[in-house]
Design an enzyme around this catalytic site. Structure first.
Site, short mmCIF file in Angstrom:
data_model
loop_
_atom_site.label_atom_id
_atom_site.label_comp_id
_atom_site.label_asym_id
_atom_site.label_seq_id
_atom_site.Cartn_x
_atom_site.Cartn_y
_atom_site.Cartn_z
N LYS A 119 -5.45 1.69 5.98
CA LYS A 119 -5.08 3.05 5.56
C LYS A 119 -5.26 3.98 6.73
CE LYS A 119 -3.90 5.07 1.62
NZ LYS A 119 -3.39 4.42 0.42
N1 GLU Z 1 0.12 4.50 -0.30
C1 GLU Z 1 0.49 3.56 -1.31
C2 GLU Z 1 -0.74 2.97 -1.96
O1 GLU Z 1 -1.79 3.57 -1.96
C3 GLU Z 1 1.49 2.52 -0.79
C4 GLU Z 1 1.00 1.64 0.32
C5 GLU Z 1 2.09 0.76 0.92
O2 GLU Z 1 3.18 0.69 0.40
O3 GLU Z 1 1.79 0.14 1.93
O4 GLU Z 1 -0.69 1.94 -2.55
#
Ligand code: GLU
Length: 433
Positions: A119
C-alpha cells in the site's frame, strides 16, 4: 461549507489514539491462535517486509516548492508481486499505510489471486491542489520509487483520493523511464489505456456479491431489506447504486458534508444525477427531500438490515459498537471496525463480512486487468463479471465454511483461510541464503 468546516468533518471521528496497524496485528493474532502457528511461522509473515518513506518536492502553481511526504509499504510478496492502492489524503500516516498493506496481503490470499500485499500513501488533500500540481506530485511519487514498482514487483492501484487519471500518470512515468509500454505496472487505469471492463464498480460489485451470499445464509430477503451506506466515494456510491438496483431500500447515505436520510428510501439514481459536476453530497437534502442528520456518525446506528461502512478505518469502535442495530455489516472500507468493537458486535450476534473478504472485488478485477495487460488481449464485461462473481462466491464459501468449522467469527475465519495460504507458500519457498 467553508474549507475550515470541511476540514473539521473530514478529520472528525478519526481517533488518533487508535492505531490501525495494532488493530490489524490483533486480528492476525486471533487467527494465528486458532491455527496454532509456531513463533517462526508468525515471524515470517506478520511484519511488513519493506517500508519506504520519501520526501517529494513539487513545484506549485505560484512558483513555490512544497515538499510532500509519501510512503510505500510492501507487506509481503510470498504469493506474488505486492499489490495495493495508493491513498492521497491529509490523514495518511505510516501506521495507516502499514495496516492497509497488511490487509492487502490477506485480502489477496482470501480471494485467491496470486499477489502479495502493499500500500502507498501521500499526505495531501487532493481537493485543494490544482490538476497540474496533482500530476507533478503523482509523477514525482512514482519516479522517486521507480525501482520498487514493476509488473512483477509491486503493482499499485487507486484508493481513497486517487483515480484512473492518476494511474495513467503513474503508468506513463514508469513507461517513459523504462522506454517501454508497460501498462501492467498499475491497475485501475482508464479503459483506453489498458484498463479493464468492470474495474470502476468492481469493489462495490464484489461487496454486493458477498452481501447476497450473507443474506441467503442469514435468510434475509434483500428485496425487503433496508441499507445505510457511510461514504460516497467510489465504493460507497456504487454500493448504494447496485444495492438499489437489487431492490434494497437505501435509507441513508453520507460523505464528509454530512449524512442524509429518508425512511421511505432514497432515489439513488437521482443522487447520481445530482452529483454530476460535484464532489460532495452537500445540498442533496434540499433537492431530494432528504433529512440531514444532526450528527453524521448516527448513520452507523440506524436500525437497518445492512450497514455498509465505506469511508475510512476506525469508524465503529468500543464507544459506539454497543449502539449498532444492523443485522449485517458489510465492510466496504478497510478496517472500519476496531478489534475491541468486534468483540461487542460478536456478542450482539451482528454478522460482519470482514473487509479482506467483503471489498476484495476491487483487487480481483485488478488481477484480471493485470492478466489482460500481460497477454494484450481484452475480455468483455460479461467475462469479467463471470470471473468476479465466481471468485467472490468461492471466497465467501471458504470463509463461511471455516467460520462454521472452527466456530469463529467471519473475520477470524477469513484470516484463518488467508494465513494458511500464505504460510503454505512461504514454507514451500523456504529461505533464501
Ligand atoms: N485500494 C483497493 C483496496 O483496498 C484496491 C487495490 C488494488 O486493486 O490493488 O483493495
Amino acid at each position: 461549507m467553508t474549507e475550515k468546516e470541511l476540514d473539521a468533518v473530514t478529520t472528525q471521528n478519526i481517533d488518533p489514539s487508535i492505531s490501525a496497524f495494532e488493530n490489524a496485528l490483533k486480528q492476525f493474532d486471533a487467527a494465528a491462535k486458532v491455527l496454532n502457528l509456531t513463533p517462526d511461522q508468525i515471524a515470517v509473515i506478520k511484519a511488513p517486509r519493506r517500508v519506504m518513506e520519501v520526501q517529494l518536492p513539487v513545484r506549485m502553481d505560484d512558483g513555490s516548492i512544497h515538499v510532500f511526504t509519501g510512503y510505500r509499504v510492501q507487506h509481503n510478496t510470498t504469493r506474488g508481486p505486492a499489490k495495493g492502492g495508493v491513498r492521497f489524503h491529509q490523514g495518511v500516516n505510516l501506521d495507516e499505510v502499514k495496516a492497509l498493506a497488511f490487509w492487502m496481503t490477506y485480502k489477496c490470499a482470501v480471494v485467491n489471486v496470486p499477489f502479495g500485499g502493499g500500500k502507498g500513501g501521500v499526505i495531501c488533500d487532493p481537493s485543494k491542489i490544482s490538476k497540474g500540481e496533482l500530476e507533478r506530485l503523482a509523477r514525482r511519487y512514482f519516479a522517486e520509487m521507480v525501482d520498487m514498482f514493476g509488473p512483477d514487483r509491486d503493482v499499485p492501484a487507486p484508493d481513497v483520493g486517487t483515480n484512473p487519471q492518476i494511474m495513467s500518470w503513474f503508468m506513463d512515468t514508469y513507461s517513459m523511464h523504462y522506454r517501454e509500454y508497460l501498462p501492467a505496472v498499475v491497475t485501475g487505469k482508464p479503459l483506453e489505456l489498458g484498463g479493464s471492463e468492470g474495474r470502476t464498480e468492481a469493489t462495490a460489485q464484489g461487496i454486493v456479491h458477498t452481501i447476497r451470499e450473507a443474506a441467503s445464509h442469514l435468510k434475509i430477503d434483500l428485496k425487503r431489506s433496508t441499507v445505510a451506506v457511510q461514504g460516497f466515494g467510489n465504493v460507497g456510491s456504487y454500493s448504494a447504486k447496485i444495492l438499489h438496483n437489487e431492490g434494497c431500500k437505501v435509507v441513508a447515505i453520507s460523505d464528509v458534508s454530512g449524512a442524509y436520510y429518508n425512511e421511505g428510501g432514497i432515489d439513488i439514481p437521482a443522487v447520481f444525477n445530482y452529483m454530476k459536476g460535484r464532489r460532495l453530497l452537500e445540498g442533496v437534502d434540499k433537492g431530494l427531500k432528504l433529512q440531514k442528520m444532526k450528527n453524521a456518525m448516527e448513520l452507523l446506528e440506524l436500525p437497518v438490515d445492512i450497514l455498509v461502512p465505506a469511508a475510512l478505518e476506525n469508524q465503529i469502535t468500543s464507544k459506539n459498537a454497543g449502539r449498532i442495530k444492523a443485522k449485517m455489516i458489510a465492510e466496504g472500507a478497510n478496517g472500519p471496525v476496531t478489534f475491541d468493537a468486534d468483540k461487542i458486535l460478536d456478542e450482539k450476534r451482528i454478522f460482519t463480512i470482514p473487509d479482506i473478504l467483503c471489498n476484495s472485488g476491487g483487487v480481483t478485477v485488478s488481477y484480471l486487468e493485470w492478466v489482460q495487460n500481460r497477454m494484450g488481449y481484452y475480455w468483455s464485461n460479461e467475462r469479467i463479471q463471470e470471473d468476479l462473481s465466481r471468485l467472490m462466491k468461492d471466497a465467501f464459501k471458504a470463509v463461511l465454511d471455516t467460520s462454521l468449522q472452527y466456530k469463529v467469527s467471519m473475520r477470524v475465519a477469513a484470516f484463518v483461510v488467508a494465513i494458511q495460504r500464505v504460510t503454505r507458500v512461504a514454507e514451500m519457498r523456504g529461505l533464501y541464503a
